[in-house]
Design a protein around this motif. Structure first.
Motif, short mmCIF file in Angstrom:
data_model
loop_
_atom_site.label_atom_id
_atom_site.label_comp_id
_atom_site.label_asym_id
_atom_site.label_seq_id
_atom_site.Cartn_x
_atom_site.Cartn_y
_atom_site.Cartn_z
N LEU A 112 1.04 -1.31 -0.28
CA LEU A 112 -0.06 0.48 0.18
C LEU A 112 0.51 0.82 0.06
O LEU A 112 0.99 2.20 -0.86
N THR A 113 1.60 1.01 0.72
CA THR A 113 3.03 2.41 0.68
C THR A 113 3.61 2.56 -0.01
O THR A 113 3.53 3.51 -1.31
N ALA A 114 3.65 1.62 -1.20
CA ALA A 114 4.26 1.23 -2.40
C ALA A 114 3.73 2.48 -3.27
O ALA A 114 3.98 3.39 -4.53
N VAL A 115 2.40 1.68 -3.31
CA VAL A 115 1.28 2.49 -4.10
C VAL A 115 0.77 3.88 -3.88
O VAL A 115 0.16 4.50 -5.43
N VAL A 116 0.99 3.89 -3.36
CA VAL A 116 0.72 5.77 -2.06
C VAL A 116 1.54 6.47 -3.13
O VAL A 116 1.71 7.59 -3.60
N ILE A 117 3.38 5.79 -2.93
CA ILE A 117 4.23 6.43 -3.16
C ILE A 117 4.13 6.88 -4.89
O ILE A 117 4.13 8.16 -5.33
N VAL A 118 3.60 5.88 -5.37
CA VAL A 118 3.67 5.43 -7.27
C VAL A 118 2.74 6.69 -7.49
O VAL A 118 3.26 7.88 -8.13
N ALA A 119 1.68 6.97 -7.24
CA ALA A 119 0.62 7.84 -6.63
C ALA A 119 0.68 9.03 -6.69
O ALA A 119 0.86 9.97 -7.21
N ASP A 120 1.83 9.38 -5.24
CA ASP A 120 2.43 10.49 -4.94
C ASP A 120 3.19 10.93 -6.54
O ASP A 120 3.05 12.52 -7.17
N TRP A 121 4.34 10.46 -6.87
CA TRP A 121 4.67 10.49 -7.80
C TRP A 121 4.26 11.39 -9.11
O TRP A 121 4.17 12.54 -10.13
N ILE A 122 3.19 10.27 -9.73
CA ILE A 122 2.24 10.83 -10.82
C ILE A 122 1.52 12.02 -10.91
O ILE A 122 1.52 13.19 -11.26
N ALA A 123 1.24 12.07 -9.16
CA ALA A 123 0.13 13.71 -9.17
C ALA A 123 0.95 14.75 -8.95
O ALA A 123 0.67 16.26 -8.91
N SER A 124 2.77 14.67 -8.50
CA SER A 124 2.96 15.88 -8.41
C SER A 124 4.15 15.76 -9.35
O SER A 124 5.34 16.50 -9.80
N ASN A 125 4.25 14.64 -10.68
CA ASN A 125 4.31 15.46 -11.85
C ASN A 125 3.67 16.37 -12.99
O ASN A 125 3.23 16.35 -13.31
N SER A 126 4.74 17.79 -12.90
CA SER A 126 4.13 18.36 -13.55
C SER A 126 4.19 17.84 -14.71
O SER A 126 3.37 19.47 -15.76
N ASP A 127 5.17 17.60 -15.75
CA ASP A 127 4.99 17.37 -17.02
C ASP A 127 2.89 16.82 -17.54
O ASP A 127 2.49 16.37 -18.54
N LEU A 128 2.58 15.87 -16.90
CA LEU A 128 1.22 15.10 -16.36
C LEU A 128 0.10 16.21 -16.02
O LEU A 128 -0.58 16.28 -16.24
#
Length: 819
Positions: A112-128
Motif C-alpha cells: 500500500l505504501t508503494a502504491v501511495v508513493i507511485v500515486a504521489d509521484w504521478i500526481a506531482s509530475n508537472s508534465d502530467l
C-alpha cells in the motif's frame, strides 16, 4: 508563530509525511472508529512512510502533544475538512468504517505504501499535471474540470496494459516452438521438466532447476515462468543475474522471447542496473518509445518513459536486472517498498544461484522470505547445489508463507527440478552422452604451462587459461605472448575499461561461440582470462588450463570445454584440463597459491584439492552432483596427513562465516511478522542506495571496498579528451559547461575498477582524496557523471596514484606497479 517555528530545533523533524501519519491516525480513531493502536496506526504508518522511509516511535512521540509543530486551530479544521472530502470521494463514512476492523498484514502495508508513493509521484509530475495560475485554481476544483484534467494526464502517461499469460495446454514442444522459433523443434528434457513441474505445483511456490551447463536452463525458466504466471495471475517476469555482463546478454534473449508473444498492445521492458543507459539495445528501445511509450511497430515491448530510472525501472512488467535488484528488497534502504512492489506481481527468476556466498545469502534468503509472503512464484537456476544450501533456500521461501519446509527425503537426484509446496522432485533424463574430461595436475610455473600448451596444441586448436586473479592473468599472458606471438593470445579480465571489456567479450563469442561462425574461429589461439568466462560468455574451447578453485566453480569452468559439437584438431579431440594454481600437488596438504587464497575460502580450496588431487578424469554430468555434495559436506575428505590443516581451515571458515552473517544482519530487513505496523520497520537503515553506488553494492554483496573511476586523457594544453582508442575517442571534453549527454555516454563507458591495492580499507580514503583533486564542474552538471571519480591519463596512457604507477595497456588492461 513564524519566529518560534524557525528557531525550533525539532521543526525539520516534523515533515509533512510524519504530520500526515499523526493526523490520519488520530482522525481515523476519533472520527471513523478505527482502533488507535491497531488499524489506525497501520493506515497512518502507510502515509508516514510515503517518502520511502518508515517513521520511528521517537518521531511520533515528538509530534504527539506538540501543536506548534503540527498546527492547531485553523490547521486542524482544514485537515478535518480534507479528510471528510476524501472520505466522500470513496463513498462516505459508511464505506470507510468497513475498514475499521480490517487488520493489515505487513506485506499489505508495504505494498500500500508503494502504491501511495507511485500515486504521489504521478500526481506531482508537472508534465502530467501542469501548474495552474492562481486565477484558475478555483475553476479547476469543479468535478468536471478535475475529471478532464485527470483523464488528460492519464492519457499522456499511457502506461502499457497489464500482461496476462495465456493458458498452458500441456504440449511442451508446441509452446517451445512458439516462444523460441521454428529452428527449435522440440524442448530439451530440462525444459520439459521445468514446464511440467510448474504446471503440477499445487499453488504459487518456488522451483529449483538443477542441470549441467549448456543444457537449456534459461529457456526452461522462461517456459516455467509463463506457466506459473498463468496459474498465479502474475503480470510480469523479473530475471535476475549475477553481473551486469550476464544481465546485458540476457536482455536481448528476453526481448526476443517477448516479441514472440501473441499480445495486443505493448508491454514494458526494463534493463535494471547502474549502467543500463550504456546498453545499445536498451537505449534503442528507449529512443523508439521515449515520448509516447508505444515503441516501434515490430516490437511487442516498450521501454516506457515513466518506468525508467533507478527507483521505477523495477515497476515495468518485464525486468532483466542484476541480482542486486532482488537483494535490495531485503535491505533497510530508502524506497524499499518500491522494490517490493516491483517484485510482488511477477514471476521472479534468479540465475546462477550457487554463485552467492554466505554474506549475499543472508539478503537472498530474506528476499525469498518476503517473496514467499507475497505468494510470488520463484524459479532458481543452478548447475548444482549442495543439499544444505538447497534446503536453506526452500526454507527461506516457505518461512514467508508461514509453513515449514517438508523433507526432500535425502538427495533429490541430478539433474532435477524440485520445489516448495509438497512438489515431488522431478528427475531429468538427459539425452546427451556423458563426457569424460581428462585431468592433469601440473606444476604452477610458466615453463610447464608453455610446454603443456605446445604438446596438446601441436596440431592446432583453441585453449583457455583461467586464472583466479588479474595479476596471474597478466603474468601468464605476458609469457604466452612472448612464446606464441601477441596475435595468438587474447586477454580478458575485469580491469579493462567497460567499453573495451564489452568489445573483448563480443569478440570472444564471435570467435569461440556456438557453431555457425566457423569461419571466425582461429586455427590456433590462446585466451587467458579471469573468472569472467565462468558465467557471462557462451564460449567453447578445445583445451583448458585452470587454477584450482572451489569444486563447483571448477565444474562451471569445465562447462566452457567442448561445450558444442564441432570438429576438433588431432591433439584435442577429447576434452582435457590442466589443473594449476597449487604450490605443490605432492605436499600434505596441496595448498592453493596465495592469490587464490585471497579470492576464495581456503577451506573450500583444500576440500577441492582433496577431491581432485587423485582423479585422472571427471565424467560429466555424472560426477557433478556427487563432487559438489562432497565439496560442501562436513565429513573429512583427503588423506589423513591433510586433516590437521583442513580442520584448522574449517574452523577459520566457520568463524569467518559467523562474522559475515553478523555483519550482513546489521542492515537486514526484518521478517514479515516482526512488526504490527511500519513504524520502526527500517530502523538504522542505510539510506538511498543503488547497484552502482559503493554503499549499495558493497552492502548486499561482500562488503569489500571497490573503487570505480572514469578514465579520460589529458591533451597537450592540460584539457581533457575522451580516450583516443575507443569509438568516439579523442573528443574534447568541456571543463566548465555541462558535458553533453552524447559525450557523457562515451565517458561513462570508460569506467574502470581499480585493483585491490588501491581500494582496500587501509588506503581507500586516501585514494579517494587524491582522485577528488580531479573534480570538474562540467561533470558535476551532468547527472550521468555527477559524483564520479575521474582518472586522467597522460598521452602515454600513464598516471600516478597513491604511490603506484598506472599504465593502461590496450591488450593487457590496467597495470599497476609500486613507484
Amino acid at each position: 508563530m513564524h519566529s518560534r517555528l524557525s528557531e525550533d530545533p525539532d521543526r525539520r523533524a516534523a515533515n509533512h509525511a510524519l504530520v500526515g501519519q499523526w493526523a490520519a491516525r488520530d482522525w481515523l480513531a476519533d472520527e471513523a472508529g478505527f482502533d488507535f493502536a491497531g488499524t489506525a496506526a497501520q493506515w497512518g504508518s502507510v502515509i508516514g512512510s510515503h517518502h520511502g522511509v518508515a517513521p520511528e516511535e521517537s518521531q511520533l512521540a515528538l509530534v504527539d502533544g506538540s501543536p506548534h509543530l503540527t498546527g492547531s486551530g485553523v490547521w486542524g479544521r482544514i485537515r478535518a475538512e480534507l479528510f471528510a472530502r476524501v472520505t466522500g470521494e470513496i463513498g462516505g463514512p459508511d464505506v470507510l468504517k468497513n475498514y475499521a476492523s480490517m487488520n493489515l498484514s505487513m506485506p499489505t502495508q508495504v505494498l500500500l505504501t508503494a502504491v501511495v508513493i507511485v500515486a504521489d509521484w504521478i500526481a506531482s509530475n508537472s508534465d502530467l499535471f501542469p501548474l495552474l495560475p492562481i486565477s484558475e485554481i478555483a475553476l479547476d476544483l469543479s468535478p468536471a474540470a478535475k475529471s478532464e484534467r485527470t483523464a488528460a494526464a492519464w492519457d499522456q502517461l499511457n502506461l502499457p496494459p497489464r500482461w496476462v499469460a495465456g493458458p498452458f495446454e500441456g504440449d511442451i514442444d508446441q509452446l517451445f516452438r512458439a516462444r523460441f522459433g521454428p529452428v527449435h523443434t522440440v524442448a530439451r528434457p530440462v525444459q520439459a521438466a521445468a514446464a511440467m513441474a510448474a504446471a503440477e505445483q499445487p499453488g504459487p511456490g518456488m522451483l529449483i532447476v538443477e542441470a549441467p551447463m549448456g543444457s537449456g536452463k534459461t529457456e526452461a525458466a522462461l517456459l516455467a515462468a509463463e506457466v506459473l504466471a498463468y496459474r498465479s495471475g502474475a503480470s510480469g517476469v523479473f530475471f535476475a543475474l549475477p553481473t551486469q555482463a550476464t544481465t546485458d546478454a540476457m536482455y536481448g534473449r528476453v526481448r526476443a522471447w517477448l516479441n514472440r508473444f501473441p499480445v495486443e498492445g505493448k508491454h514494458s521492458l526494463s534493463l535494471a542496473h547502474g549502467k543500463a543507459h550504456l546498453n545499445d539495445q536498451h537505449a534503442g528501445l528507449v529512443r523508439s518509445g521515449r515520448f509516447n511509450g508505444v515503441g516501434s511497430a515490430d516490437e511487442s515491448v516498450v521501454a516506457h518513459w515513466w518506468l525508467s530510472g533507478r527507483k521505477k525501472a523495477g515497476l515495468a512488467s518485464f525486468v532483466v536486472g542484476t541480482i542486486d535488484q532482488v537483494l535490495f528488497a531485503a535491505l533497510k534502504s530508502r524506497h524499499v517498498m518500491l522494490r517490493h512492489l516491483g517484485l510482488a506481481g511477477k514471476v521472479v527468476i534468479i540465475d546462477e544461484v550457487h554463485a552467492y556466498d554466505v554474506y549475499m545469502s543472508q539478503y537472498l534468503h530474506r528476499a525469498l522470505h518476503w517473496l514467499g509472503a507475497y505468494g510470488v512464484p520463484v524459479v532458481l537456476l543452478s548447475a548444482t547445489l549442495p543439499d544444505e544450501r538447497r534446503a536453506g533456500l526452500l526454507a527461506a521461501y516457505d518461512s514467508g508463507r508461514g509453513v515449514e519446509t517438508g523433507p526432500l527425503g535425502g538427495h533429490p537426484g541430478y539433474p532435477v527440478v524440485c520445489g516448495s509446496g509438497g512438489l515431488s522432485p522431478r528427475p531429468i533424463e538427459l539425452t546427451a552422452d556423458a563426457t569424460d574430461v581428462a585431468l592433469d595436475h601440473l606444476a604452477d610455473d610458466l615453463d610447464t604451462l608453455v610446454a603443456y600448451l605446445r604438446l596438446h596444441l601441436r596440431a592446432g586448436g583453441c585453449a583457455v587459461v583461467v586464472r583466479n586473479t588479474v595479476g596471474r592473468v597478466q603474468e601468464a599472458a605476458e609469457r604466452l605472448m612472448t612464446e606464441f606471438g601477441e596475435d595468438a593470445v587474447t586477454i580478458s579480465h575485469s580491469r579493462f575499461l567497460a567499453c573495451d571489456r564489452a568489445l573483448i567479450d563480443t569478440d570472444l563469442v564471435r570467435r569461440f561461440g556456438p557453431p555457425g561462425s566457423e569461419s571466425d574461429r582461429p586455427g590456433f589461439h590462446i585466451v587467458v582470462a579471469s573468472q569472467v568466462v565462468e558465467q557471462s560468455l557462451d564460449v567453447d574451447f578445445d583445451l583448458m588450463v585452470s587454477d584450482l578453485a572451489p569444486a563447483d566453480l571448477v565444474l562451471q569452468r569445465l562447462g566452457r570445454l567442448h561445450r558444442h559439437t564441432r570438429s576438433r584438431p588431432a591433439g584435442v579431440v577429447n576434452p582435457r584440463c590442466g589443473l594449476v594454481g597449487v604450490e605443490d600437488w605432492s605436499s600434505a596438504p596441496a595448498t592453493a597459491v596465495r592469490g587464490s587464497r585471497r579470492v576464495y575460502d581456503e577451506h573450500l580450496l583444500l576440500r577441492s584439492a582433496a577431491l581432485l588431487a587423485g582423479r585422472e578424469s571427471l565424467r560429466l554430468p555424472d560426477d557433478i552432483a556427487p563432487l559438489v555434495q562432497q565439496a560442501y559436506a562436513e565429513d573429512a575428505v583427503g588423506p589423513a596427513g591433510w586433516q590437521p590443516a583442513m580442520r584448522a581451515a574449517a574452523e577459520a571458515a566457520r568463524a569467518d562465516s559467523g562474522h559475515r552473517i553478523h555483519r550482513a544482519r546489521e542492515f537486514l530487513l526484518g521478517e514479515v511478522g516482526d512488526s504490527d505496523s511500519l513504524v520502526g520497520w527500517m530502523r538504522a537503515g542505510v539510506g538511498d542506495v543503488h547497484d552502482d553506488s559503493p554503499k549499495g553494492a558493497a552492502q548486499v554483496r561482500d562488503g569489500a571496498e571497490s573503487l570505480e573511476v572514469l578514465v579520460v586523457q589529458r591533451d597537450a594544453d592540460g584539457g581533457l579528451l575522451t580516450p583516443s582508442w575507443i569509438p568516439g575517442g579523442g573528443q574534447q571534453i568541456p571543463l566548465l559547461d555541462a558535458v553533453p549527454f552524447d559525450l557523457a555516454k562515451v565517458i561513462a563507458a570508460c569506467a574502470l575498477r581499480l585493483p585491490v591495492a588501491l581500494s582496500h580499507g587501509g588506503v581507500i580514503d586516501a585514494v579517494i582524496a587524491e582522485l577528488e583533486r580531479h573534480r570538474f564542474s562540467s561533470f558535476e552538471l551532468n547527472p550521468w557523471l555527477k559524483g564520479q571519480l575521474v582518472l586522467p591519463l597522460d598521452i602515454d596512457l600513464r598516471a600516478q596514484l597513491h604511490g603506484y604507477a598506472l599504465t593502461y595497456d590496450l591488450r593487457r588492461g590496467l597495470i599497476h606497479e609500486r613507484l
